[in-house]
Design a protein around this motif. Structure first.
Motif, PDB file in Angstrom:
ATOM      1  N   ILE A  71     -18.230  21.296 -26.577  1.00  0.00           N
ATOM      2  CA  ILE A  71     -17.051  21.283 -27.437  1.00  0.00           C
ATOM      3  C   ILE A  71     -15.886  21.864 -26.649  1.00  0.00           C
ATOM      4  O   ILE A  71     -15.905  23.043 -26.283  1.00  0.00           O
ATOM      5  CB  ILE A  71     -17.309  22.101 -28.720  1.00  0.00           C
ATOM      6  N   ASP A  72     -14.915  21.006 -26.378  1.00  0.00           N
ATOM      7  CA  ASP A  72     -13.745  21.447 -25.614  1.00  0.00           C
ATOM      8  C   ASP A  72     -12.740  22.058 -26.589  1.00  0.00           C
ATOM      9  O   ASP A  72     -12.144  21.356 -27.404  1.00  0.00           O
ATOM     10  CB  ASP A  72     -13.143  20.233 -24.886  1.00  0.00           C
ATOM     11  N   LYS A 111      -8.360  19.098 -28.940  1.00  0.00           N
ATOM     12  CA  LYS A 111      -7.010  18.586 -28.668  1.00  0.00           C
ATOM     13  C   LYS A 111      -6.936  17.090 -28.904  1.00  0.00           C
ATOM     14  O   LYS A 111      -5.921  16.579 -29.354  1.00  0.00           O
ATOM     15  CB  LYS A 111      -6.589  18.918 -27.233  1.00  0.00           C
ATOM     16  N   GLU A 112      -8.033  16.392 -28.575  1.00  0.00           N
ATOM     17  CA  GLU A 112      -8.004  14.941 -28.796  1.00  0.00           C
ATOM     18  C   GLU A 112      -8.043  14.610 -30.283  1.00  0.00           C
ATOM     19  O   GLU A 112      -7.438  13.638 -30.724  1.00  0.00           O
ATOM     20  CB  GLU A 112      -9.147  14.260 -28.047  1.00  0.00           C
ATOM     21  N   LEU A 161      -4.204  19.781 -31.029  1.00  0.00           N
ATOM     22  CA  LEU A 161      -4.013  21.228 -30.854  1.00  0.00           C
ATOM     23  C   LEU A 161      -5.311  21.875 -30.390  1.00  0.00           C
ATOM     24  O   LEU A 161      -6.397  21.403 -30.725  1.00  0.00           O
ATOM     25  CB  LEU A 161      -3.628  21.877 -32.193  1.00  0.00           C
ATOM     26  N   GLY A 162      -5.174  22.971 -29.633  1.00  0.00           N
ATOM     27  CA  GLY A 162      -6.349  23.724 -29.208  1.00  0.00           C
ATOM     28  C   GLY A 162      -6.712  24.771 -30.262  1.00  0.00           C
ATOM     29  O   GLY A 162      -6.022  24.910 -31.277  1.00  0.00           O
ATOM     30  N   ILE A 163      -7.790  25.514 -30.013  1.00  0.00           N
ATOM     31  CA  ILE A 163      -8.301  26.451 -31.022  1.00  0.00           C
ATOM     32  C   ILE A 163      -7.291  27.540 -31.380  1.00  0.00           C
ATOM     33  O   ILE A 163      -7.192  27.969 -32.539  1.00  0.00           O
ATOM     34  CB  ILE A 163      -9.658  27.073 -30.577  1.00  0.00           C
ATOM     35  N   LYS A 164      -6.511  27.978 -30.405  1.00  0.00           N
ATOM     36  CA  LYS A 164      -5.542  29.047 -30.658  1.00  0.00           C
ATOM     37  C   LYS A 164      -4.519  28.591 -31.702  1.00  0.00           C
ATOM     38  O   LYS A 164      -4.267  29.283 -32.692  1.00  0.00           O
ATOM     39  CB  LYS A 164      -4.845  29.358 -29.335  1.00  0.00           C
ATOM     40  N   GLU A 165      -3.989  27.390 -31.505  1.00  0.00           N
ATOM     41  CA  GLU A 165      -2.975  26.862 -32.419  1.00  0.00           C
ATOM     42  C   GLU A 165      -3.601  26.543 -33.783  1.00  0.00           C
ATOM     43  O   GLU A 165      -2.997  26.797 -34.823  1.00  0.00           O
ATOM     44  CB  GLU A 165      -2.325  25.591 -31.843  1.00  0.00           C
ATOM     45  N   LEU A 166      -4.828  26.001 -33.762  1.00  0.00           N
ATOM     46  CA  LEU A 166      -5.489  25.669 -35.023  1.00  0.00           C
ATOM     47  C   LEU A 166      -5.766  26.930 -35.844  1.00  0.00           C
ATOM     48  O   LEU A 166      -5.602  26.950 -37.066  1.00  0.00           O
ATOM     49  CB  LEU A 166      -6.805  24.925 -34.757  1.00  0.00           C
TER      50      LEU A 166
END
Ligand code: AMP
Ligand code: FES
Ligand code: ZN
Ligand code: ZN
Length: 311
Positions: free
Chosen positions: A79-80, A111-112, A116-121
């Motif tokens: 999981i990226d 992100k795909e 967004l990445g985990i920080k933003e989510l």
């Protein structure tokens, strides 16, 4: 220091077992204990299709290595999380390991899916990074296991992960989580994969030594967002107790498993509700994953990539 079994030079001293072992005997000692865990807790049957969730760290790559060695031919899932630099470096380790064991690897990227990445989510959800991360990881692991029909999902959680989270649950009396932890969680009506933790009773130090002595190339760095996490503090404290009284961690966890058996007797599995959008288990009407896609107002795009090194 000599190996207690063959008198050759010892590679490791195991105070909890009051023994020292050479490389060959240590590797088979770990493998034997994993086999015992698999048998005792009925984690796997011959012919099971297994998905191993791999982060690129020592635990999950060692698990992939051992299950492959045992003949289960597991596939991998990475999981990226979209963490700058760290996620790419982890993926590289996972990809080269998958090539080495000639296995199929699935890669899903936050992100795909969300852009967004985990920080933003986590910010959108107003949740601490690690807690949002755990929710997404659990959802993605389960959904991809079910979609790929790999009905057994294996994770690399080790003894130290388990005792530290047990201690956290006890310190704050989080009874709603306390009795949910187990070596195995059974499959649930086509919605939840069977979840297994073959390293439940094996310490982090033992796995690190196993990975090193087996020549597994894993990522040493920890996730940058784990700095200051309470579980790391608990691990440190428990290791100090272990130093003074070797074997304490194992006793703590084995004691828990015994009580868990008694706790569970007569209790039915609570009703699980299902997300009205994706139909996977959720706490409310919609699961976190679907609520988020709605809140972000982005088209639903659940996809992941396949890397097939098995041919
Ligand atoms: P952690 O929650 O980081 O302690 O990891 C516990 C287990 O979850 C690991 O041993 C892996 O099996 C799995 N895991 C953690 N991070 C990932 C990831 N990014 N992708 C796939 N599996 C993961
Ligand atoms: Fe999940 Fe770091 S925030 S691994
Ligand atoms: Zn030996
Ligand atoms: Zn959903």
């Amino acid at each position: 220091m000599k190996c207690k079994l063959c008198n050759n030079k010892a590679a490791i001293n195991l105070r909890a077992y009051n023994t020292s072992l050479c490389k060959a005997h240590f590797l088979s000692f770990v493998e034997k204990r994993v086999t015992e865990t698999i048998r005792k807790y009925k984690l796997l049957n011959k012919g099971d299709s297994v998905l191993v969730a791999v982060s690129g760290g020592k635990d999950s790559l060692s698990l992939w290595h051992i299950l492959t060695k045992f003949g289960y031919a597991p596939e991998g899932l990475y999981i990226d999380l979209g963490i700058n630099g760290y996620s790419d470096r982890s993926l590289k380790k996972v990809l080269s390991f998958a090539k080495e064991v000639k296995a199929r690897l699935w890669v899903v990227s936050l992100k795909e899916i969300f852009g967004l990445g985990i920080k933003e989510l986590a910010r959108v959800l107003k949740r601490p990074y690690c807690s949002a991360c755990g929710t997404f990881k659990r959802y993605l692991m389960n959904r991809i296991s079910m979609e790929r029909n790999l009905r057994v999902l294996a994770t690399g959680h080790n003894l130290d992960d388990e005792v530290s989270s047990l201690l956290g649950n006890l310190l704050y009396w989080k009874e709603e989580y306390l009795w949910k932890k187990n070596v195995v969680l059974e499959e649930y009506e086509g919605h939840l994969a069977k979840k297994i933790k073959p390293f439940f009773l094996i310490s982090e130090r033992e796995i690190a030594a196993y990975a090193f002595l087996s020549g597994i190339d894993y990522i040493y760095e920890e996730c940058p967002y784990s700095v200051g996490a309470k579980t790391l503090l608990y691990k440190e404290i428990l290791s100090r107790i272990e130093d003074q009284s070797p074997g304490t961690k194992l006793m703590f966890l084995k004691g828990y498993l015994k009580r868990l058996k008694a706790e569970k007797e007569g209790r039915e599995q609570g009703p699980v509700s299902y997300c009205t959008i994706c139909n996977y288990p959720s706490w409310g009407q919609k699961c976190v994953f679907c609520s988020l896609t709605e809140r972000l107002d982005i088209p639903y795009k659940f996809e992941y990539k396949e890397y097939d090194f098995s041919k």
